[in-house]
Scaffold this active site. Structure first.
Site, PDB file in Angstrom:
ATOM      1  N   THR A 199      -6.260  39.552  10.844  1.00 53.92           N
ATOM      2  CA  THR A 199      -6.078  39.358   9.415  1.00 53.92           C
ATOM      3  C   THR A 199      -4.373  39.832   9.133  1.00 53.92           C
ATOM      4  O   THR A 199      -3.635  40.353   9.871  1.00 53.92           O
ATOM      5  CB  THR A 199      -6.853  40.752   8.441  1.00 53.92           C
ATOM      6  N   ILE A 206      -2.241  41.030   6.762  1.00 57.69           N
ATOM      7  CA  ILE A 206      -1.780  42.394   6.734  1.00 57.69           C
ATOM      8  C   ILE A 206      -1.670  43.309   7.856  1.00 57.69           C
ATOM      9  O   ILE A 206      -0.649  43.927   8.300  1.00 57.69           O
ATOM     10  CB  ILE A 206      -2.179  43.034   5.171  1.00 57.69           C
ATOM     11  N   CYS A 207      -2.839  43.406   8.353  1.00 56.46           N
ATOM     12  CA  CYS A 207      -2.986  44.298   9.571  1.00 56.46           C
ATOM     13  C   CYS A 207      -2.055  43.722  10.751  1.00 56.46           C
ATOM     14  O   CYS A 207      -1.347  44.537  11.375  1.00 56.46           O
ATOM     15  CB  CYS A 207      -4.534  44.269  10.259  1.00 56.46           C
ATOM     16  N   THR A 208      -1.972  42.409  10.941  1.00 58.00           N
ATOM     17  CA  THR A 208      -0.752  42.112  11.861  1.00 58.00           C
ATOM     18  C   THR A 208       0.606  42.493  11.532  1.00 58.00           C
ATOM     19  O   THR A 208       1.442  42.840  12.698  1.00 58.00           O
ATOM     20  CB  THR A 208      -0.924  40.289  11.835  1.00 58.00           C
ATOM     21  N   LEU A 258       0.638  46.372  12.574  1.00 58.08           N
ATOM     22  CA  LEU A 258       0.814  46.586  13.898  1.00 58.08           C
ATOM     23  C   LEU A 258       2.289  46.213  14.536  1.00 58.08           C
ATOM     24  O   LEU A 258       2.580  46.559  15.346  1.00 58.08           O
ATOM     25  CB  LEU A 258      -0.390  46.111  14.616  1.00 58.08           C
TER      26      LEU A 258
END
Length: 241
Positions: free
Chosen positions: A69, A71-73, A76
């Site tokens: 996804t 935003i998560c990328t 992280l």
């Protein structure tokens, strides 16, 4: 962000089977000062016992709605870039998402491709939703359906000290990316407070003056901190250096 809608069409292989009983009565009460619930899980670095993973370190546990996804990328990637700063402070990082280890490892390749550097901390595979349940990482609506299908974890952050105590929590909905600088600032404030017995004012940054707690008398403050600035009887500043 139409994440919830897109999850309805996730492959059947991503949908966890009913393995645990998720009832409000059984859910641990995770509060500031409570012991971080322990668990044993698979991660991209192998199987871990969470309390053993923490050891004598500060630890940040943070959850993600889903692999691959946008935003998560970015999040992280940001944590990966900041890892040397967390290392300097003796802080371990560990992420979480509900997909399996193979999915996480494939996702990490994307993150490394974007960031142009090696990704070095583990991501938990929480397919059973055990960690999401223990740390209350879902919305009220999703909690009611935790056993029935693919449920996205919201963006939870837990800062845990070497005694396994939860010291701070930050929770965002799936549509808002976290501020990694604020998480780093919080670590600095917590560690300084533990070391020097002070508290930090609004918008405090590392190196700024700090506040002497009202429980410390002027006489004790002078003995402990030396010079300080008294704005009000309850508001006294001193150097953090």
């Amino acid at each position: 962000m139409l994440l919830t809608r897109s999850l309805r069409f996730a492959p059947r292989s991503l949908v966890s089977t009913r393995l645990l009983s998720f009832t409000q009565a059984d859910q641990p009460r995770v509060r500031i000062g409570s012991t971080a619930p322990n668990f044993q899980v698979d991660t991209t670095h192998g199987k871990i016992d969470f309390h053993e993973f923490i050891g004598n370190n500060w630890t940040i546990l943070f959850s993600h709605p889903k692999d691959f996804t946008p935003i998560c990328t970015t999040e992280l990637g940001a944590f990966s870039r900041l890892k040397p700063e967390f290392d300097k402070r003796g802080v371990k990082l560990i992420g979480l998402s509900v997909e399996d280890v193979d999915s996480h490892k494939a996702w990490i390749k994307d993150i490394e491709d974007i960031e142009k550097q090696k990704f070095q901390f583990p991501i938990i595979a929480d397919g059973k939703r055990e960690v999401a349940f223990k740390y209350d990482m879902v919305t009220e609506e999703d909690f009611k359906n935790l056993e029935s299908g693919l449920i996205a974890t919201i963006r939870s952050v837990f800062i845990i000290d070497p005694l396994k105590k939860v010291r701070a929590m930050v929770i965002y909905p799936p549509s808002i990316g976290r501020n990694t600088s604020e998480i780093l600032r919080t670590i600095d404030a917590l560690q300084l407070a533990d070391k020097k017995g002070v508290v930090t004012p609004v918008d405090w940054q590392l190196g700024d003056d700090v506040i002497i707690p009202p429980t410390v008398s002027d006489e004790a403050a002078k003995e402990k901190f030396g010079e300080f600035k008294k704005v009000k009887p309850y508001l006294r500043y001193t150097s953090s250096k």
